[in-house]
Motif scaffolding. Structure first.
Motif, short mmCIF file in Angstrom:
data_model
loop_
_atom_site.label_atom_id
_atom_site.label_comp_id
_atom_site.label_asym_id
_atom_site.label_seq_id
_atom_site.Cartn_x
_atom_site.Cartn_y
_atom_site.Cartn_z
N ILE B 249 0.94 -1.39 0.09
CA ILE B 249 -0.01 0.06 0.10
C ILE B 249 0.86 1.32 0.03
CG2 ILE B 249 -1.75 1.37 1.25
CD1 ILE B 249 -2.93 -1.27 2.21
N ALA B 250 1.80 1.11 0.77
CA ALA B 250 2.77 2.37 0.80
C ALA B 250 3.62 2.62 -0.31
CB ALA B 250 3.78 2.04 2.04
N VAL B 298 -8.48 8.95 -8.73
CA VAL B 298 -9.73 8.17 -8.05
C VAL B 298 -9.57 6.79 -8.38
CG1 VAL B 298 -12.43 7.68 -8.62
CG2 VAL B 298 -11.54 9.99 -8.50
N LEU B 299 -8.98 6.54 -9.68
CA LEU B 299 -8.52 5.15 -9.91
C LEU B 299 -7.46 4.59 -8.82
CD1 LEU B 299 -8.34 5.38 -13.85
CD2 LEU B 299 -9.86 4.37 -12.74
N LEU B 300 -6.63 5.28 -8.75
CA LEU B 300 -5.52 4.59 -7.68
C LEU B 300 -6.52 4.68 -6.60
CD1 LEU B 300 -2.52 4.51 -7.17
CD2 LEU B 300 -2.44 6.78 -6.28
N LEU B 304 -6.35 1.17 -4.04
CA LEU B 304 -5.83 1.26 -2.54
C LEU B 304 -6.81 0.58 -1.69
CD1 LEU B 304 -3.40 4.39 -2.69
CD2 LEU B 304 -2.62 2.03 -2.61
N ALA B 305 -8.16 1.30 -1.88
CA ALA B 305 -9.40 0.88 -1.11
C ALA B 305 -9.34 -0.80 -1.15
CB ALA B 305 -10.57 1.43 -1.61
N VAL B 306 -9.17 -1.41 -2.38
CA VAL B 306 -9.25 -2.90 -2.46
C VAL B 306 -8.33 -3.54 -1.69
CG1 VAL B 306 -8.96 -4.84 -3.90
CG2 VAL B 306 -10.52 -2.79 -4.69
N LEU B 307 -7.00 -2.93 -1.92
CA LEU B 307 -5.64 -3.53 -1.18
C LEU B 307 -6.08 -3.30 0.53
CD1 LEU B 307 -2.68 -2.43 -3.00
CD2 LEU B 307 -3.43 -4.52 -2.54
N LEU B 310 -8.51 -6.03 1.59
CA LEU B 310 -7.76 -7.08 1.68
C LEU B 310 -7.07 -7.18 3.24
CD1 LEU B 310 -7.61 -9.42 -0.57
CD2 LEU B 310 -5.22 -8.44 -0.66
N TYR B 311 -6.45 -6.16 3.42
CA TYR B 311 -5.67 -6.20 4.53
C TYR B 311 -6.48 -6.42 5.86
CZ TYR B 311 -3.22 -3.55 8.36
OH TYR B 311 -2.78 -3.19 9.58
N PHE B 312 -7.67 -5.75 5.85
CA PHE B 312 -8.35 -5.87 7.00
C PHE B 312 -9.04 -7.34 7.35
CE2 PHE B 312 -8.69 -1.03 6.88
CZ PHE B 312 -8.56 -0.98 8.34
N THR B 313 -9.52 -7.75 6.21
CA THR B 313 -10.13 -9.22 6.10
C THR B 313 -8.93 -10.17 6.44
OG1 THR B 313 -9.64 -9.42 3.73
CG2 THR B 313 -12.18 -8.72 4.46
#
Lengths: 456, 321
Positions: B249-250, B298-300, B304-307, B310-313
């Motif tokens: 993510i970073a 917005v695309l980025l 990142l939201a998807v990532l 993923l991180y949270f789940t």
């Protein structure tokens, strides 16, 4: 425990504070208490020395004496593309400021500049401007969006001290590109410094490549006159300019190791004595001495060598403009100020002398060679008026001043200027970092990409 | 079994509300007397700040991505901006560069802090000193660190790194002046600057490994490397994975290093997605392409939201604590 009502009062007070903090905003020129029109004008870049402030304070006094109904407020200002649009929209730009020719086209197409056609007509300047320069501030609708204030031509700057160390004659600088290459090699061989350097990043690579294309008789863009343009990057002159870079860098090894310089850093390197020669605008002497601490004794300037069929010298400069968001009263005051501060000294003897005297008394550079925004005769006459105050090493700039009049000034490409420069940055960087770069293929690709941008 | 919001709403409409005793009904008056107003007032400034400074800009940029605007004049262009940027080969290049940075950052930046942490955890004396030394680069302001390294990376034979290489007989390298070497050079600096934080986290995680596991391994005749392989790494599995996602993510948002070191050069070799956005919005268009720039943003953000999701789940699933 507090009562809910008291909490309510405290809460409202707290909220009011937050709102007050968030409500900070810059407003435009409004009349102040004394009924004067406040006019916020650009002065000089942040970080200038105290002398520059003294000079401006003196000029502000002179102007306000002549125009008691206007209150001038000096604002530190430096043209910076990245922050310009945001400052403009946020109202934090001065009412009067300057922008480079390069960007004026883009800005006026974006609707970011005030239309000043009537003002220029009223003052009777329209016919007095150098047509090449006036063209730079004319929109597709034929309207004028600013006052051309000063112009420069491309020049070759060289370090006289390094010339002497390499056994070259500093009073007789190179006159062809081949001679530049020879001199660069001599300097590197004798001193180990970069004999010749060139800007390559932040769009300056494209700017200088364009400049050298024009000097070799080519053009990178042809204007259709209706706001559209054809990209002509893939031409022999641009090829020759890149081949020259390749040869200096890879065959002679006299380019030095830095291929990531821009306008500021190349000036810094030159002022520090690390560069033999480079090309940039003819107006940088002031910045070299004032901002980069150059010893004026090492400075030499000459014209950029011309060759080919239809060569010219890429010119540029800046124009005094006004924000499109100001009201009529402020605009009128702005026109007064531009006329007094920027224009009168170009055509009126008393104004020119007063300006030169004020600047020289504060140790500011007077007499750096420029291109006339009006006529050559007027410009040379004005140099006569202020002869006593000129404090730059004129003899060291003579190779430029004597020959510049034989060169044809050419304006910068007008459509998508910065985006095309950015593409060309890549081409220049590739040639300077890859010994086996295929120049033909690079240019063919750059032309395709540039045309795609022009057609957007 | 969870219901979606709309299902819940439908369910709420269908089932009559259960009869409540009047004493338990929340009238505005009881809410006020119960200090509800105070609570609300406490929340208000925060809420105001969030709406004003966080949420409204997000909504604004989504709106801007559908316009051709320079903040003074705006016209609606629908999804044109998205089409333009998605068909721009430069964006593809920027995505590849960003991924390349991420891969290199994993190669350099992922094992190194772990190794350091394992070694440091074995140290008996002066652990605090080592931790402090490891963490030092993190407290140096990033801009200062980059400018310092830019000086180290000087391509002259007299440059700092080139002098060191020269001492062992390696010829001077161009470092950030070369299209191939530039990105690894950037990652090297980023790793140096960021390793301290990871080391501290790994050290803390290592403290959580039960010592009896090591004792058991020793009884079985395992050496230090076998202990690391069979005990330490499996025990750190969860934290390693979390760190990996965080790093991805970073690195997707890397801007500072290419911006300050190379401006995206040489020849676009280090132009990352964020730098692409910056150039589009500010450097090349003078604000004429804000719409296209925000479209990429917005695309980025979506990626990142998807990532992050993923991180949270995955942290829920892998968490060992």
């Amino acid at each position: 425990m507090k009562s809910p009502t008291r909490t309510l009062v405290a809460g409202i007070a707290a909220l009011a504070t937050v709102t007050a903090l968030a409500g900070c905003s810059a407003d435009g020129g409004e009349g102040d208490a004394s009924g004067k029109t406040e006019l916020r004008v650009a002065t000089f870049p942040p970080g200038a020395d105290a002398a520059a402030y003294d000079a401006f304070a003196a000029q502000e006094k002179q102007f306000e004496k002549e125009h008691p109904d206007i209150d001038i407020i000096g604002v530190e200002y430096e043209w910076e593309g990245p922050t310009f649009a945001v400052q403009l929209a946020g109202g934090s730009l001065p009412d009067v400021f300057t922008v480079p020719f390069t960007d004026s086209k883009t800005l006026l197409e974006n609707g970011q500049l005030m239309d000043v056609t009537d003002a220029i007509d009223e003052l009777g300047y329209t016919d007095r401007f150098n047509p090449v320069i006036l063209d730079g501030v004319t929109g597709d609708d034929g309207k004028l969006y600013g006052f051309p204030r000063q112009a420069y031509a491309a020049a070759l700057h060289y370090n006289r001290d390094l010339f002497e160390q390499a056994g070259l004659d500093p009073d007789n600088p190179p006159q062809t590109w081949d001679e530049i290459r020879e001199a660069a090699k001599a300097i590197t061989d004798a001193t180990g410094k970069a004999g010749y350097a060139q800007m390559a990043i932040n769009n300056t690579g494209g700017w200088q490549l364009t400049s050298q294309t024009v000097a070799r008789g080519g053009r990178t863009q042809t204007d259709n006159g209706d706001g559209t343009a054809e990209s002509t990057i893939d031409n022999d002159a641009t090829k020759a300019a890149l081949q020259f870079l390749h040869d200096v860098k890879w065959e002679d090894s006299s380019f030095g190791s830095k291929v990531d310089l821009d306008w500021g850093t190349i000036n810094q390197e030159f002022a520090a004595g690390n560069i033999g020669m480079y090309t940039s605008g003819s107006d940088i002497y002031t910045a070299l001495v004032r901002d980069f601490g150059m010893d004026s004794a090492i400075y030499g300037m000459t014209v950029v060598p011309l060759e080919g069929d239809d060569p010219g010298t890429l010119g540029g400069g800046d124009i005094a403009v006004m924000s499109p968001t100001i009201d009529e009263t402020t605009k009128a005051a702005g026109v007064e100020w531009i006329d007094w501060y920027y224009m009168q000294k170009l055509m009126d003897e008393d104004a020119a002398v007063q300006d030169a005297k004020t600047l020289s008394e504060s140790d500011q550079a007077v007499g750096t060679p420029l291109l006339p925004v009006l006529s050559r005769e007027l410009y040379e006459e004005s140099l006569g008026w202020i002869a006593d105050y000129i404090n730059v090493p004129v003899e060291q700039m003579a190779p430029f001043s004597e020959r510049i009049w034989d060169q044809t000034p050419v304006g910068e490409p007008k459509v998508k200027t910065q985006e095309v420069y950015s593409l060309l940055d890549s081409v220049v960087q590739t040639v300077l970092t890859d010994e086996n770069a295929d120049i033909d293929a690079l240019l063919a690709q750059a032309q395709t990409d540039a045309q795609a941008k022009l057609d957007e | 079994m969870t219901m979606t919001l709309s299902e819940q709403r439908v369910a709420a409409e269908e089932t009559p509300p259960p009869p409540v005793r009047s004493a338990r009904r929340r009238s505005p008056l009881t809410w006020y007397r119960g200090g509800g107003l105070a609570n609300l007032l406490f929340v208000l400034p925060m809420l105001f700040v969030f709406v004003f400074f966080s949420w409204s800009p997000i909504v604004q940029s989504v709106i801007m991505s559908l316009q051709k605007t320079n903040l003074i004049v705006a016209e609606w262009v629908g999804f044109d901006n998205y089409l333009v940027v998605l068909s721009d080969p430069e964006l593809g290049r920027a995505v590849i560069n960003t991924l390349w940075f991420a891969v290199l950052a994993l190669l350099f930046g992922f094992p190194l802090p772990l190794l350091m942490a394992v070694l440091m955890s074995e140290v008996r004396r002066g652990k605090g000193l080592y931790s402090a030394l490891a963490y030092l680069p993190v407290v140096i302001p990033p801009v200062v660190a980059v400018l310092l390294w830019k000086f180290f990376y000087s391509a002259d034979p007299s440059g700092v790194f080139n002098t060191v290489l020269g001492a062992v007989g390696i010829p001077p390298q161009p470092w950030i002046q070369d299209a191939v070497q530039a990105m690894p050079s950037l990652v090297l600096e980023a790793t140096w600057a960021g390793a301290g934080g990871s080391i501290i986290i790994y050290l803390a995680a290592l403290l959580g490994v039960p010592p009896e596991l090591y004792d058991a391994a020793e009884v079985d005749g395992a050496g230090i490397w076998k202990k690391v392989w069979h005990v330490t790494l499996p025990q750190l599995r969860g934290i390693l994975f979390i760190m990996l996602i965080l790093q991805v993510i970073a690195t997707a948002q890397v801007f500072l290093e290419p911006f300050l070191f190379t401006g995206g050069g040489p020849a676009g070799a280090t132009k990352t997605v964020l730098l692409y956005i910056y150039d589009k919005a500010f450097r090349n268009s003078l604000g004429g392409d804000y719409g296209e720039a925000t479209a990429v943003s917005v695309l980025l953000a979506i990626v990142l939201a998807v990532l992050s999701w993923l991180y949270f789940t995955l942290t829920d699933r892998w968490s060992t604590t």
